[in-house]
Scaffold this motif. Structure first.
Motif, PDB file in Angstrom:
ATOM      1  N   UNK B 196       0.815  -1.220   0.000  1.00  0.00           N
ATOM      2  CA  UNK B 196       0.000   0.000   0.000  1.00  0.00           C
ATOM      3  C   UNK B 196       0.851   1.273   0.000  1.00  0.00           C
ATOM      4  N   UNK B 197       2.169   1.116   0.132  1.00  0.00           N
ATOM      5  CA  UNK B 197       3.033   2.292   0.137  1.00  0.00           C
ATOM      6  C   UNK B 197       4.458   1.854   0.436  1.00  0.00           C
ATOM      7  N   UNK B 198       5.380   2.825   0.427  1.00  0.00           N
ATOM      8  CA  UNK B 198       6.731   2.467   0.876  1.00  0.00           C
ATOM      9  C   UNK B 198       7.407   3.680   1.520  1.00  0.00           C
ATOM     10  N   UNK B 203      14.432   8.277   5.338  1.00  0.00           N
ATOM     11  CA  UNK B 203      13.341   8.841   6.143  1.00  0.00           C
ATOM     12  C   UNK B 203      13.191   8.084   7.450  1.00  0.00           C
ATOM     13  N   UNK B 204      13.270   6.757   7.364  1.00  0.00           N
ATOM     14  CA  UNK B 204      13.116   5.907   8.538  1.00  0.00           C
ATOM     15  C   UNK B 204      14.170   6.291   9.580  1.00  0.00           C
ATOM     16  N   UNK B 218       6.428   7.648   0.743  1.00  0.00           N
ATOM     17  CA  UNK B 218       6.885   8.406  -0.420  1.00  0.00           C
ATOM     18  C   UNK B 218       5.779   8.512  -1.465  1.00  0.00           C
ATOM     19  N   UNK B 219       5.739   9.664  -2.134  1.00  0.00           N
ATOM     20  CA  UNK B 219       4.800   9.826  -3.239  1.00  0.00           C
ATOM     21  C   UNK B 219       5.156   8.939  -4.431  1.00  0.00           C
ATOM     22  N   UNK B 220       6.430   8.564  -4.501  1.00  0.00           N
ATOM     23  CA  UNK B 220       6.906   7.836  -5.674  1.00  0.00           C
ATOM     24  C   UNK B 220       6.412   6.398  -5.744  1.00  0.00           C
ATOM     25  N   UNK B 221       5.648   5.956  -4.742  1.00  0.00           N
ATOM     26  CA  UNK B 221       5.246   4.551  -4.686  1.00  0.00           C
ATOM     27  C   UNK B 221       4.407   4.124  -5.892  1.00  0.00           C
TER      28      UNK B 221
END
Lengths: 462, 462
Positions: B196-198, B203-204, B218-221
């Motif tokens: 559903x996302x990454x 960031x983590x 991220x938006x890039x998912x």
């Protein structure tokens, strides 16, 4: 190969079909000046897709889009936009929108944006919109040679002293401010800020805190000097599967980092350049160019071709006597030239690509020339046999068949020799072989083809 | 463009010069059967460089290298090796070396290695060398269509439930065993294992422990279905600057992940394919092919060209009467055909690349056709003016100048039309335009060129 290709092409075709409605809907919305519909269409799209739409509509539609769309042309869209359209879009945008757009960009993207602007006022406005730190970084980058590593790199780096252990690095990252948006490695530096290795974030996360960073360094670590040409950088990213690489000054001190997305862009541009140049198209030409731009860009290559075609015609004109007597020669002579031209283009393309990927070097060039000449001779013999039969049946002349057969073998051997030899020589003297080889090779095969065919005809048939 | 190109080419040239001694030294060491020298030369090299060396030496030298080198051809070298050489190298290696080599590879690399092997015994031996888990993964991947996302992906993934927070994810990673060698994202999954996302590792590492993972997505998912063609995947990686993307089955459940290095390989192969195909070279051809392989691969395209050249000759033969009377026509006619062919190839190459990059779609195809036809007409007029002057001076005939001028304008307009129209139609009917357009376009410009020039001559000059 045939089947999977068809399958993939079908899919691409579907995609284009699917895309069409979106672009059509955008154009309809622009036509009807329906800003609500426009917003609904553009809002969910990635900046790269909006840039594609801007490239595919007309200049008038672009102006309407900028006027009607409640969203902004942001930094991402500007970065993705074809260079030929950036000035037009920048000129159409309100100054504060330009300022907002460029402030979101990483410094390497601002450099990419500015370095191709002819309009110095626009460049100045962009620099003026940046924070002092970013402006200095961009101005610094612009002092590096065009197409150098310095233009590609971003200044934002994540470093750790090489004597730290995993725990120290993690604690540092967890408390650091101002980390870059995207980073994949922590660069290890010595006390003089010289990069000596790097560790991946994955390794960092999965390694015990007391392990020294130097124990989990990646083998893939490579550095570039800031003046290295971007083609070197792109080659190394591709050859060694790099994700990021450190950039240093002449004293090996860390200046910045180049990431895979920059390298892909360069690889992409270089392949594109080779394809276009091999066909005599200016590498800067784009689908957004207007008619006169296209005319201007295509003219020089066509002019070169006219000169070479006239040279070939002069060879033919030496044989007017034999042509007048045997009109069949005029009918058949383009076949010899055309087969030589095609065989030469095949050898040439293989050679140009092998030079670009550095598979063709001084160590194997003679073997490849020998191979191409042999291949030309063998295929030449095969087609000579076919053509001599065609010549005999068509014109009922054994000797005419022999003339075309021998001329074809000669021309295809020359094609193999010229196809590899010419790009190798051009590369040696520092001219891009993709740019100039085509004209030379087809000139050679035209002249040799006409000369061999008509010359043999004059000797054997008169 | 000229200056920076020269500069870069100079650098490449230097590189090749620098590379030469290494390759020469390797060949000398092989020649003298000096295994110590060979080890010293090869030991410091990256697998990709050793693969390049293997590709640049002869078959005999390769056998000697394998015999003498104390190092092993490892999995990395095998992966980097040109497909045409893999079977030869695999056959030359002792079985236990092959087993060792493939065991170090990720499953996607093993799939890449196996899928192109003609020798089923070799494929069986490779599968037999794998652990049970890896073998099942590879066999599973081979059930997906060739050139699909399923063949590109690796099964090794790093996931976290989407309701976790940063702290839970970090603790999980720090205690997890069997993390992949390289990973850039943690994929968030729902309870049914649907991605559903990454989140990025960066960031983590830089976010407070109590923040939910869903807050730093991220938006890039993006995800791909396992049957999506690899060209779709490569396009999306390039268009949206992806680093990794999840692959799902038809029920949206996570199956694996594709990383940027796989996408680059595909992008590279596709650009290469387009370049080679446009020149009538089989996309599978490589510098390691032997002469007869090259002959066999080049023959079909040359045969197509022979047929089209004969067609053009048939057009010429219709005008034997006029050619007999005015031999100047035979001298000048290749110029008209050649200019049309070059202008057509320019339009064609631009169109084929624009189709490949999806910049040319149903929405702008008419605009581009109009542009190319107009550009052809304008350049045609310019060259017609030049050529009519050349015709008048050379052959002292005003009417001959007029004939060549009008024929040239006609042929260059047709070149623009055919150059865009033919690849677009081929794409529509599911044939790779890079593969077939060239033959069609030059056939059209040859036939139209000869017909217009000789036909007008028959009308106006007799």
């Amino acid at each position: 190969m045939a089947e999977p290709d068809l399958q993939i092409d079908d899919e691409i075709d579907d995609e284009i079909e699917l895309d069409q409605p979106r672009l059509k809907l955008v154009r309809t919305a622009l036509d009807e000046r329906d800003s609500m519909a426009l917003d609904d269409l553009l809002e969910p799209l990635h900046g790269a897709d909006i840039a594609d739409i801007l490239e595919q509509i007309t200049e008038l539609e672009r102006a309407t889009l900028i006027e009607l769309w409640s969203g902004n042309i942001d930094g991402e869209i500007l970065s993705e936009l074809d260079e030929s359209l950036r000035e037009e879009i920048l000129a159409a945008l309100p100054a504060e929108d330009v300022a907002d757009a460029v402030r979101e960009l990483d410094t390497d993207d601002v450099v990419d944006l500015i370095e191709n602007l002819d309009d110095q006022t626009q460049a100045g406005a962009i620099l003026g919109a940046l924070t002092d730190i970013d402006r200095v970084a961009v101005e610094q980058a612009l002092t590096y040679p065009e197409y150098s590593a310095g233009r590609l790199m971003q200044r934002e780096v994540v470093v750790a002293p090489s004597f730290w252990n995993v725990g120290q690095a993690i604690d540092h990252l967890r408390t650091a401010e101002d980390l870059p948006e995207q980073f994949y490695h922590v660069i290890l530096v010595d006390p003089r800020m010289r990069p000596v290795g790097h560790v991946t974030l994955g390794k960092l996360l999965s390694t015990a805190r007391e392990v020294p960073l130097s124990d989990i360094e990646e083998e893939s670590f490579r550095t570039f000097e800031v003046t290295d040409p971007e083609s070197e950088v792109a080659y190394a990213f591709n050859q060694y599967h790099l994700i990021s690489a450190a950039v240093t000054d002449a004293d090996d001190r860390l200046l910045g980092v180049i990431t895979i997305d920059d390298a892909i862009r360069i690889l992409d541009e270089e392949a594109e350049e080779d394809i276009l140049r091999l066909a005599g198209v200016d590498a800067e030409e784009s689908l957004s160019n207007k008619t006169l731009g296209v005319v201007r860009r295509r003219f020089p290559w066509l002019a070169v071709n006219l000169v070479t075609a006239i040279l070939a015609s002069m060879v033919i004109s030496q044989f007017e006597a034999v042509l007048t007597q045997i009109v069949a020669l005029a009918v058949l002579m383009p076949i010899v030239a055309s087969m030589g031209g095609n065989a030469g283009t095949q050898s040439l393309t293989v050679a140009v690509r092998a030079l670009a990927t550095r598979d063709l070097t001084g160590a194997n060039v003679w073997r490849i020339i020998r191979r191409e000449v042999m291949a030309g001779a063998i295929n030449g013999l095969a087609f000579a046999a076919i053509m001599s039969v065609v010549g005999i049946i068509w014109f009922d002349s054994l000797m005419l068949g022999a003339v075309i057969a021998v001329a074809m073998v000669i021309n295809m051997i020359v094609a193999g020799l010229a196809g590899v030899g010419i790009p190798v020589v051009l590369e040696k003297v520092g001219i891009d072989p993709a740019l100039a080889s085509g004209a030379f090779v087809t000139t050679v095969t035209d002249i040799v083809g006409f000369f061999a065919f008509l010359g043999l005809a004059a000797l054997w048939l008169l």
